[in-house]
Design an enzyme around this catalytic site. Structure first.
Site, short mmCIF file in Angstrom:
data_model
loop_
_atom_site.label_atom_id
_atom_site.label_comp_id
_atom_site.label_asym_id
_atom_site.label_seq_id
_atom_site.Cartn_x
_atom_site.Cartn_y
_atom_site.Cartn_z
N GLU A 199 0.81 -1.24 0.00
CA GLU A 199 0.00 0.00 0.00
C GLU A 199 0.84 1.28 0.00
O GLU A 199 0.86 2.01 1.00
CB GLU A 199 -0.92 0.03 1.22
CG GLU A 199 -1.94 -1.05 1.27
CD GLU A 199 -2.83 -0.96 2.52
OE1 GLU A 199 -2.72 0.02 3.27
OE2 GLU A 199 -3.62 -1.89 2.74
N GLU A 235 -5.28 -8.34 0.69
CA GLU A 235 -5.82 -7.98 2.01
C GLU A 235 -7.29 -7.64 1.91
O GLU A 235 -7.73 -6.96 0.98
CB GLU A 235 -5.12 -6.75 2.61
CG GLU A 235 -3.85 -7.03 3.33
CD GLU A 235 -3.25 -5.79 3.99
OE1 GLU A 235 -4.02 -4.91 4.45
OE2 GLU A 235 -2.02 -5.70 4.03
O1 IFM Z 1 -3.32 -3.12 9.41
C1 IFM Z 1 -3.37 -2.59 8.13
C2 IFM Z 1 -2.25 -3.11 7.27
O2 IFM Z 1 -1.01 -2.85 7.82
C3 IFM Z 1 -2.30 -2.47 5.91
N1 IFM Z 1 -3.61 -2.59 5.32
C4 IFM Z 1 -4.74 -2.21 6.12
C5 IFM Z 1 -4.68 -2.93 7.46
C6 IFM Z 1 -5.91 -2.56 8.32
O3 IFM Z 1 -5.92 -1.19 8.56
#
Ligand code: IFM
Length: 459
Positions: free
Chosen positions: A174, A362
């Site tokens: 990200e 994710e």
């Molecule tokens: O915890 C985070 C992760 O580090 C990156 N993506 C979003 C998750 C939830 O906020």
């Protein structure tokens, strides 16, 4: 209830869970590890001496996975997952960011990879999940163009050591999150603030994505697949009419396009977002070619949708924010649960016609989970995953080449500035004892995927 059948996703579909080094490892100064920007950020104070993190939490111990990785990998296997996505801490491997490699750091990750393979779990490794060596931040961090070379040297060292066993690499987690929160808004490490730092960081991360991918391919000794992950989100303009369209385009360029398009060779969407014009200051002739890279897969990370407020000045940057539509379910962080948004972002990236493989690296939700008589009944999380998986299945039926889903997260863990309050795990962690308890959502996955569903926690 949405029915989910594993067979609908095909036998090659990748079912996984994800974590990140700073959020789970702890052992922040053990075995020669150098400090990261997150160590310094959590140990320090914000403007006016205010705490930066809820409850003054730090990742010093976190879920102690540095010492408990075998138990954690056993949990992955017990829930039936075939893949574990974790990240490498750059300062554990290179304490000063450049130069000497810390053998104990490499050794640790080598043991994690071996433990995965022994458990029949494929390691998916993220090379950068926000914990920059503090020594590099003192040299400008992501605002210094030299970081492109520092980063690819680091990638070469890690892939050189693990690339005989790891087949899936992600160069970044990200980029939007850490450049926006860390360099524009000062809310995350390293706590820098302002458009100039942000624009420099964005450009150097885009160059490093391409350069890091080339370095990973060159250093790998097995057939490898190198991709990256992006936080993507459908944007909804608040308001109607042409100015709302401008706000939506503006926010979309900023949130979704600024990292995707330079790597696709499409350049920056700076005509649609005033803030991004600042990147021109750091952009040199030939950079569009340097930033262009053909990734083996794109990791899509999707949590919720955002709203772009209507601003009456075309071209002015608008600050997107989370929606709080109370007619829809909200997570404990107040994020709207919008499964349809996953389908929208998958269609959106597919429209570029350039990604042969997409993986949802994710997705997940935080709720206030509690252990009652040894059990965590998190039905809302089960429903969250069922509805998002159903969206993913429909996207596949429409021809989107998405063939994997990683739940965030394997375990409850350090959720950045929110500390340990939000719980995202399929496995509950008692932070006092480190006891792990598989939640009902984890048992639901075990049932779906054919895992035994149990493992004894050492606590
Ligand atoms: O915890 C985070 C992760 O580090 C990156 N993506 C979003 C998750 C939830 O906020």
């Amino acid at each position: 209830m949405t029915e989910i059948d594993r067979a609908d996703f095909g036998k090659d579909f990748c079912w996984g869970v994800a974590t990140a080094a700073y959020q789970i490892e702890g052992a922040w100064d053990t075995d020669g590890k150098g400090p990261s920007v997150w160590d310094e950020f959590t140990h320090g104070r914000g403007p006016l001496g205010l705490p930066r993190i809820k409850d003054h939490a730090t990742g010093d111990v976190a879920t102690d996975s540095y010492h408990r990785y075998e138990e954690d990998i056993a949990l992955v296997a017990a829930m039936g997952f075939g893949a574990y996505r974790f990240s490498i801490s750059w300062p554990r491997v290179m304490p000063s960011g450049t130069g000497g490699v810390n053998a104990a750091g490499i050794d640790y990750y080598s043991r994690v990879v071996d433990a995965c393979l022994a458990a029949g779990v494929e390691p998916w490794v993220t090379l950068y999940h926000w914990d920059l060596p503090a020594a590099l931040e003192r040299r400008g961090g992501w605002t210094n163009r030299d970081i492109v070379g520092w980063y690819s040297d680091y990638v070469t060292a890690v892939v050189g050591a693990l690339g005989d066993r790891v087949r899936h690499w992600m160069v970044f987690n990200e980029p939007l999150s850490f450049t926006m929160l860390g360099y524009l808004l000062g809310a995350h490490a390293p706590g820098r603030f302002g458009p100039r730092a942000f624009c420099a960081a964005v450009h150097h991360v885009n160059l490093a994505t391409a350069e890091g991918t080339r370095a990973a391919r060159a250093a790998s000794s097995v057939d490898t697949s190198v991709g990256t992950t992006q936080y993507l989100t459908p944007v909804l303009a608040s308001g109607i009419g042409p100015l709302a369209d401008v706000a939506e385009r503006n926010a979309d360029a900023f949130l979704n396009r600024v990292f995707l398009e330079p790597n696709l060779g499409l350049g920056y969407p700076w005509d649609d977002c005033g803030l991004l014009r600042g990147i021109k200051r750091f952009h040199r002739p030939g950079d569009d070619e340097l930033a262009t890279i053909d990734l083996d897969f794109l990791g899509v990370q999707y949590y919720t949708r955002l709203r772009a407020p209507w601003l009456p000045v075309p071209g002015l940057w608008t600050v997107p924010h989370f929606g709080r539509d109370r007619s829809c379910e909200l997570t404990s962080l107040g994020w709207e649960v919008r499964p349809e948004g996953l389908g929208m972002v998958l269609d959106r990236v597919h429209t570029y016609g350039r990604y042969d493989r997409i993986v949802v690296t994710e997705g997940g939700a935080s709720f206030d989970d509690r252990v009652v008589h040894g059990r965590v009944t998190d039905n809302r999380r089960i429903s969250y995953f069922q509805r998002h998986l159903a969206e993913l299945r429909s996207a596949r039926d429409r021809g989107v080449p998405v063939d994997g889903y990683f739940c965030w997260s394997l375990l409850d863990n350090f959720e950045w500035t929110f500390g340990y309050r939000p719980r995202f795990g399929l496995v509950h962690v008692d932070y006092g004892t480190q006891k792990r308890t598989i939640k009902d959502s984890g048992r639901w996955f075990a049932n779906l995927l054919g895992g035994p569903g149990d493992v004894v926690s050492t606590g």
